[in-house]
Design a protein around this motif. Structure first.
Motif, PDB file in Angstrom:
ATOM      1  N   ASN A 145       0.831  -1.195   0.000  1.00 43.41           N
ATOM      2  CA  ASN A 145       0.000   0.000   0.000  1.00 43.41           C
ATOM      3  C   ASN A 145       0.871   1.252   0.000  1.00 43.41           C
ATOM      4  N   ALA A 146       1.512   1.496  -1.124  1.00 40.98           N
ATOM      5  CA  ALA A 146       2.332   2.699  -1.235  1.00 40.98           C
ATOM      6  C   ALA A 146       2.003   3.380  -2.554  1.00 40.98           C
ATOM      7  N   GLY A 147       2.040   4.704  -2.548  1.00 44.25           N
ATOM      8  CA  GLY A 147       1.682   5.451  -3.745  1.00 44.25           C
ATOM      9  C   GLY A 147       0.550   6.392  -3.410  1.00 44.25           C
ATOM     10  N   ASN A 148       0.266   7.314  -4.313  1.00 36.48           N
ATOM     11  CA  ASN A 148      -0.702   8.355  -3.956  1.00 36.48           C
ATOM     12  C   ASN A 148      -2.071   8.169  -4.583  1.00 36.48           C
ATOM     13  N   ASN A 149      -2.336   6.963  -5.087  1.00 36.12           N
ATOM     14  CA  ASN A 149      -3.689   6.708  -5.600  1.00 36.12           C
ATOM     15  C   ASN A 149      -4.021   5.218  -5.497  1.00 36.12           C
ATOM     16  N   ASP A 150      -5.297   4.920  -5.665  1.00 36.72           N
ATOM     17  CA  ASP A 150      -5.759   3.535  -5.506  1.00 36.72           C
ATOM     18  C   ASP A 150      -5.044   2.584  -6.458  1.00 36.72           C
ATOM     19  N   TYR A 151      -4.761   3.040  -7.645  1.00 38.04           N
ATOM     20  CA  TYR A 151      -4.100   2.165  -8.614  1.00 38.04           C
ATOM     21  C   TYR A 151      -2.723   1.742  -8.109  1.00 38.04           C
ATOM     22  N   GLU A 152      -1.930   2.724  -7.655  1.00 37.84           N
ATOM     23  CA  GLU A 152      -0.587   2.416  -7.161  1.00 37.84           C
ATOM     24  C   GLU A 152      -0.621   1.549  -5.911  1.00 37.84           C
ATOM     25  N   ARG A 153      -1.633   1.765  -5.096  1.00 39.32           N
ATOM     26  CA  ARG A 153      -1.685   1.100  -3.796  1.00 39.32           C
ATOM     27  C   ARG A 153      -2.116  -0.356  -3.866  1.00 39.32           C
ATOM     28  N   GLN A 154      -2.503  -0.805  -5.059  1.00 42.72           N
ATOM     29  CA  GLN A 154      -2.848  -2.228  -5.157  1.00 42.72           C
ATOM     30  C   GLN A 154      -1.824  -2.993  -6.001  1.00 42.72           C
ATOM     31  N   ARG A 155      -0.681  -2.366  -6.225  1.00 42.77           N
ATOM     32  CA  ARG A 155       0.333  -3.037  -7.038  1.00 42.77           C
ATOM     33  C   ARG A 155       1.241  -3.917  -6.172  1.00 42.77           C
ATOM     34  N   TRP A 156       1.999  -4.779  -6.838  1.00 36.88           N
ATOM     35  CA  TRP A 156       2.678  -5.886  -6.158  1.00 36.88           C
ATOM     36  C   TRP A 156       4.178  -5.639  -5.968  1.00 36.88           C
ATOM     37  N   ASN A 157       4.701  -6.269  -4.940  1.00 33.84           N
ATOM     38  CA  ASN A 157       6.128  -6.241  -4.661  1.00 33.84           C
ATOM     39  C   ASN A 157       6.571  -7.626  -4.189  1.00 33.84           C
ATOM     40  N   ASP A 158       7.719  -8.095  -4.678  1.00 31.43           N
ATOM     41  CA  ASP A 158       8.263  -9.327  -4.101  1.00 31.43           C
ATOM     42  C   ASP A 158       8.968  -8.964  -2.797  1.00 31.43           C
ATOM     43  N   ARG A 159       8.812  -9.830  -1.805  1.00 31.55           N
ATOM     44  CA  ARG A 159       9.277  -9.538  -0.451  1.00 31.55           C
ATOM     45  C   ARG A 159       9.752 -10.840   0.186  1.00 31.55           C
ATOM     46  N   GLY A 160      10.675 -10.742   1.113  1.00 31.45           N
ATOM     47  CA  GLY A 160      11.152 -11.949   1.796  1.00 31.45           C
ATOM     48  C   GLY A 160       9.995 -12.693   2.455  1.00 31.45           C
ATOM     49  N   CYS A 161       9.947 -14.011   2.248  1.00 28.76           N
ATOM     50  CA  CYS A 161       8.812 -14.817   2.732  1.00 28.76           C
ATOM     51  C   CYS A 161       8.706 -14.818   4.254  1.00 28.76           C
ATOM     52  N   ASN A 162       9.795 -14.501   4.950  1.00 27.11           N
ATOM     53  CA  ASN A 162       9.767 -14.551   6.417  1.00 27.11           C
ATOM     54  C   ASN A 162       9.311 -13.253   7.068  1.00 27.11           C
ATOM     55  N   HIS A 163       8.931 -12.285   6.267  1.00 23.32           N
ATOM     56  CA  HIS A 163       8.311 -11.100   6.851  1.00 23.32           C
ATOM     57  C   HIS A 163       6.899 -11.455   7.309  1.00 23.32           C
ATOM     58  N   ASP A 164       6.429 -10.765   8.317  1.00 22.16           N
ATOM     59  CA  ASP A 164       5.059 -10.984   8.793  1.00 22.16           C
ATOM     60  C   ASP A 164       4.120 -10.017   8.092  1.00 22.16           C
ATOM     61  N   ARG A 165       3.067 -10.587   7.527  1.00 18.13           N
ATOM     62  CA  ARG A 165       2.105  -9.795   6.770  1.00 18.13           C
ATOM     63  C   ARG A 165       0.684 -10.255   7.078  1.00 18.13           C
ATOM     64  N   ALA A 166      -0.268  -9.329   6.979  1.00 24.26           N
ATOM     65  CA  ALA A 166      -1.676  -9.717   6.980  1.00 24.26           C
ATOM     66  C   ALA A 166      -1.950 -10.479   5.677  1.00 24.26           C
ATOM     67  N   PHE A 167      -3.097 -11.095   5.585  1.00 24.69           N
ATOM     68  CA  PHE A 167      -3.407 -11.843   4.352  1.00 24.69           C
ATOM     69  C   PHE A 167      -4.895 -12.159   4.266  1.00 24.69           C
ATOM     70  N   PHE A 168      -5.321 -12.510   3.084  1.00 25.17           N
ATOM     71  CA  PHE A 168      -6.658 -13.046   2.867  1.00 25.17           C
ATOM     72  C   PHE A 168      -6.543 -14.535   2.584  1.00 25.17           C
ATOM     73  N   CYS A 169      -7.565 -15.294   2.965  1.00 23.05           N
ATOM     74  CA  CYS A 169      -7.751 -16.629   2.425  1.00 23.05           C
ATOM     75  C   CYS A 169      -8.982 -16.555   1.538  1.00 23.05           C
ATOM     76  N   ARG A 170      -8.984 -17.352   0.502  1.00 23.27           N
ATOM     77  CA  ARG A 170     -10.110 -17.325  -0.430  1.00 23.27           C
ATOM     78  C   ARG A 170     -10.451 -18.733  -0.886  1.00 23.27           C
ATOM     79  N   LYS A 171     -11.713 -18.995  -1.059  1.00 20.97           N
ATOM     80  CA  LYS A 171     -12.108 -20.259  -1.697  1.00 20.97           C
ATOM     81  C   LYS A 171     -13.312 -20.036  -2.597  1.00 20.97           C
ATOM     82  N   PRO A 172     -13.424 -20.842  -3.651  1.00 23.82           N
ATOM     83  CA  PRO A 172     -14.560 -20.658  -4.565  1.00 23.82           C
ATOM     84  C   PRO A 172     -15.860 -21.021  -3.861  1.00 23.82           C
ATOM     85  N   LEU A 173     -16.953 -20.438  -4.315  1.00 24.01           N
ATOM     86  CA  LEU A 173     -18.263 -20.689  -3.708  1.00 24.01           C
ATOM     87  C   LEU A 173     -18.649 -22.155  -3.785  1.00 24.01           C
ATOM     88  N   ASN A 174     -18.349 -22.810  -4.899  1.00 23.23           N
ATOM     89  CA  ASN A 174     -18.768 -24.211  -5.023  1.00 23.23           C
ATOM     90  C   ASN A 174     -17.600 -25.157  -4.930  1.00 23.23           C
TER      91      ASN A 174
END
Ligand SMILES: [Ca+2]
Ligand SMILES: [Ca+2]
Length: 171
Positions: free
Chosen positions: A142-171
């Motif tokens: 979440n960095a940048g001055n608009n919604d578009y920039e704030r949803q872009r991706w960055n590779d990061r060390g896997c051992n950092h602690d981050r929030a996350f979503f889990c997702r599963k299909p409806l069916n």
């Protein structure tokens, strides 16, 4: 007086209707997300604000029958971003980040979605992925001055602690 054929036709019609209605009932149930999941489009989402390392986050998602989310297009990316924005306090605070299900842990520079979705779309921040100090997991940063920039991706060390979503299909 109705012929036998007419009678049979009517019975078949009634039976078909009954089966169709029953299926309707069943499907109303099966298209609901389980308790504590949020239903958006064809998926159920859960948000985990307790920050975790990528692989722990992935394991939690798997254990509850889902995956870290994959993002197949701009619309899907925006859905996840808008959901996140609605869930966190102070979403305009810079540098919040959360995992998505993308990593190049198997082969450097070969990014793969944990749910097996083929990688056909990306939304990297400018200059990413840069594998800086060997980064193999991917966050929405979440960095940048608009919604578009704030949803872009960055590779990061896997051992950092981050929030996350889990997702599963409806069916
Ligand atoms: Ca890497
Ligand atoms: Ca990076």
């Amino acid at each position: 007086m109705a012929s036998l054929v007419q009678k049979i036709s009517l019975m078949v019609l009634l039976l078909t209707g009954f089966v169709w209605l029953s299926e309707g009932e069943v499907c109303r149930e099966c298209t609901k997300c389980p308790q504590y999941w949020m239903e958006i489009g064809e998926y159920c989402y859960q948000y985990f604000g307790n920050k975790m390392k990528f692989h722990d986050a992935e394991n939690i998602c798997n254990r509850i029958g889902g995956d870290l989310p994959s993002i197949r297009n701009e619309e899907e990316g925006n859905t996840i971003y808008q959901l996140w924005k609605g869930l966190v306090n102070n979403p305009t605070k810079m540098d919040y980040a959360y995992w998505i299900g993308l990593r190049d842990t198997h082969q450097e520079k070969k990014f793969e979605w944990t749910d097996g979705t083929p990688l056909q779309y990306n939304n990297w921040k400018h200059g990413e992925p840069n594998n800086w100090e060997n980064e193999d997991c991917v966050e929405i940063r979440n960095a940048g001055n608009n919604d578009y920039e704030r949803q872009r991706w960055n590779d990061r060390g896997c051992n950092h602690d981050r929030a996350f979503f889990c997702r599963k299909p409806l069916n």
